[in-house]
Design an enzyme around this catalytic site. Structure first.
Site, mmCIF file in Angstrom:
data_model
loop_
_atom_site.group_PDB
_atom_site.id
_atom_site.type_symbol
_atom_site.label_atom_id
_atom_site.label_comp_id
_atom_site.label_asym_id
_atom_site.label_seq_id
_atom_site.Cartn_x
_atom_site.Cartn_y
_atom_site.Cartn_z
ATOM 1 N N PRO A 116 0.633 -1.152 0.372
ATOM 2 C CA PRO A 116 0.351 0.200 0.022
ATOM 3 C C PRO A 116 0.950 1.060 -0.039
ATOM 4 O O PRO A 116 2.196 0.716 0.249
ATOM 5 C CB PRO A 116 -0.800 0.273 0.784
ATOM 6 C CG PRO A 116 -0.125 -0.918 1.914
ATOM 7 C CD PRO A 116 1.301 -2.126 1.439
ATOM 8 N N GLU A 117 0.201 2.373 -0.588
ATOM 9 C CA GLU A 117 1.022 3.915 -0.631
ATOM 10 C C GLU A 117 1.070 5.048 0.267
ATOM 11 O O GLU A 117 -0.250 4.090 1.718
ATOM 12 C CB GLU A 117 0.537 3.967 -1.642
ATOM 13 C CG GLU A 117 1.337 3.181 -2.854
ATOM 14 C CD GLU A 117 1.277 3.664 -4.333
ATOM 15 O OE1 GLU A 117 1.116 4.519 -4.381
ATOM 16 O OE2 GLU A 117 1.248 3.466 -5.134
#
Length: 277
Positions: free
Chosen positions: A2-3
């Protein structure tokens, strides 16, 4: 994945789920997840008897704040947290379990096994890896348009590679770099130092807008990402360029191209994001 938007969403969810919970004991099923201390038994012993006071984020890292300790957690590619009752079956690839005194458990599951956990005294985490060399937070007031120009504008590397470098600006991964560059009309392979002030200003505002919108949408569920309650993000429905190879560009109608920049698959529109070769 995830970012930043996904990690921010996990942070917000965990604050709702585990704040105030008392750790009775900890089970570690995959020792290599624990990076600090280098003794798994010491890790579990240090956490026993502590209360979770809250969860914060630094870049793509979670900072789980306890009374007297800070746990720095990186989800990497597919790490996820979930809160369960202790009588619920433990799923495959569950590597760390925080057993709470109220009969619930925070479980860390990671199919790819790339996630990491580091334990520090409060404040010490900023002086050591993995947080010590991180750059500016893109949604923080400390990163102004002028600061962004100073940090980014002098680099000779391709702009996409610069934006992916967490030593300059943190949290912007492959998805949101592509989206921000498309929104700003900037080709991903232009060297950062070849961008003018107007382009850098446009890019700064594109990054802030893209990340802010993604946070509000709960992030993007491209592969396996869900928040701490098992809910998918919704920003993938708003993506304008990422993952749309050969589909018509939303700006000009021409086909979206895909190339590789800095080892990462990169989507762009050659018409809306012209190169300068």
């Amino acid at each position: 994945m995830p970012e930043l938007p996904e990690v921010e969403t996990v942070k917000r969810t965990l604050n709702q789920l585990i704040k105030g919970k008392y750790i009775d004991h900890v089970t570690v099923n995959l020792p290599r997840i624990i990076q600090r201390p280098d003794d798994v038994d010491a890790f579990a012993f240090m956490l026993k008897g502590h209360t979770i006071e809250g969860v914060e984020r630094r870049g793509k890292f979670l900072r789980i704040l306890l009374d007297g300790l800070v746990l720095v957690s990186h989800l990497r590619m597919e790490g996820r947290y979930g809160l369960y009752r202790k009588d619920e079956p433990v799923e495959k690839h569950t590597h760390v379990i925080f057993h709470f005194s109220d009969g619930t458990e925070l479980r860390y599951k990671d199919v790819r096994q790339f996630g990491t956990m580091h334990l520090f005294a409060p404040g010490e985490e900023f002086n050591h890896p993995p947080l010590s060399k991180l750059g500016y937070e893109p949604l923080d007031d400390t990163l102004t348009p002028d600061t962004f120009k100073e940090v980014i504008g002098s680099k000779k590397t391709k702009i996409k590679a610069v934006l992916l470098n967490q030593a300059y600006v943190v949290g912007i991964g492959n998805i949101y770099v592509d989206e921000a560059l498309f929104r700003a009309g900037i080709h991903p392979e232009i060297p950062a130092n070849k961008l003018g002030d107007d382009e850098l200003s446009r890019l700064y505002h594109s990054i802030v807008a893209t990340l802010s919108e993604a946070v509000e949408a709960g992030g993007s569920s491209i592969k396996s990402y869900v928040n701490g309650q098992g809910e998918m993000g919704m920003f993938q429905h708003s993506l304008k360029i990422y993952g749309r190879k050969d589909e018509p560009c939303y700006g000009c109608g021409g086909p979206v191209f895909k190339t590789v920049v800095g080892g990462r698959g990169t989507h762009y529109c050659p018409s809306c994001q012209p190169d300068r070769k």
